[in-house]
Write an enzyme that holds these catalytic residues in place. Structure first.
Site, PDB file in Angstrom:
ATOM      1  N   GLY A  10       0.844  -1.201   0.000  1.00 45.54           N
ATOM      2  CA  GLY A  10       0.000   0.000   0.000  1.00 45.54           C
ATOM      3  C   GLY A  10       0.871   1.240   0.000  1.00 45.54           C
ATOM      4  CD  GLU A  82       1.903   0.740   7.900  1.00 42.17           C
ATOM      5  OE1 GLU A  82       0.761   0.307   7.705  1.00 42.17           O
ATOM      6  OE2 GLU A  82       2.417   1.632   7.201  1.00 42.17           O
TER       7      GLU A  82
HETATM    8  C1  SIN Z   1       1.723  -1.423   3.285  1.00 43.93           C
HETATM    9  O1  SIN Z   1       1.785  -0.455   2.528  1.00 43.93           O
HETATM   10  O2  SIN Z   1       2.447  -2.423   3.083  1.00 43.93           O
HETATM   11  C2  SIN Z   1       0.838  -1.426   4.496  1.00 43.93           C
HETATM   12  C3  SIN Z   1      -0.434  -0.667   4.345  1.00 43.93           C
HETATM   13  C4  SIN Z   1      -0.246   0.821   4.202  1.00 43.93           C
HETATM   14  O3  SIN Z   1       0.479   1.418   5.007  1.00 43.93           O
HETATM   15  O4  SIN Z   1      -0.844   1.413   3.299  1.00 43.93           O
END
Ligand code: SIN
Length: 174
Positions: A10, A82
């Site tokens: 993401g 996160e």
């Molecule tokens: C990610 O990007 O791997 C985790 C989700 C995000 O922070 O958008």
């Protein structure tokens, strides 16, 4: 120096705000991206949470993203970034030339901010209306869609939402 691989699917793809030793395309098996996680800390507020990505277990599917090799110190920064419902999961990541074990941040269905499935129209409306301390929810979606296209990664869920949101905002899709 202890090192670790992090798989990003993401915002970690388009906003890597941490030092990394290298990055490579990668994929993990049996997971799909979905805008099913609520965000009141980054892309929305308590009263009007935005929608951000998590991974949903999907047998036979493959999620493609970007993989970063980082020093272990970076984990503290990522745990904080996160923190709204995401937990570290150990996964096997397929890189172009080898398979490595690493970590991915997933917000599971038990976390308090999880919103779950909804019609794409409803998700698109919520994305159009949400904004938080890190910026607009639209930015999260459009920057991700652009990054995936640049990396030649196909993702129907993301691209359909991007087209819907562009439509709602009166922008042309190409
Ligand atoms: C990610 O990007 O791997 C985790 C989700 C995000 O922070 O958008």
């Amino acid at each position: 120096m202890q090192e670790i691989w992090i798989f990003g699917y993401g915002s970690l793809i388009w906003r890597p705000d941490f030092p990394f030793l290298e990055s490579q395309p990668g994929n993990i098996c049996h997971w799909s991206r979905r805008f099913w996680q609520g965000s009141h800390d980054h892309r929305g507020t308590e009263n009007r949470p935005g929608r951000v990505l998590t991974l949903i277990a999907s047998k036979g599917k493959r999620c493609c993203g970007l993989t970063y090799r980082v020093t272990k110190e970076v984990l503290a920064h990522l745990d904080h970034r996160e923190k709204n419902g995401y937990e570290r999961h150990e996964v096997w990541i397929q890189l172009p030339s080898k398979k490595v074990s690493g970590i991915v941040y997933i917000a599971n269905q038990q976390n308090a901010a999880f919103l779950g499935e909804a019609p794409l129209e409803v998700i698109a409306d919520q994305i159009c209306q949400s904004e938080g301390p890190s910026g607009s929810n639209v930015e999260y979606l459009t920057k991700l869609a652009t990054a995936l296209k640049d990396l030649r990664i196909e993702d129907d869920h993301v691209f359909q939402l991007d087209a819907l949101v562009r439509d709602k905002r009166g922008l042309h899709t190409n």
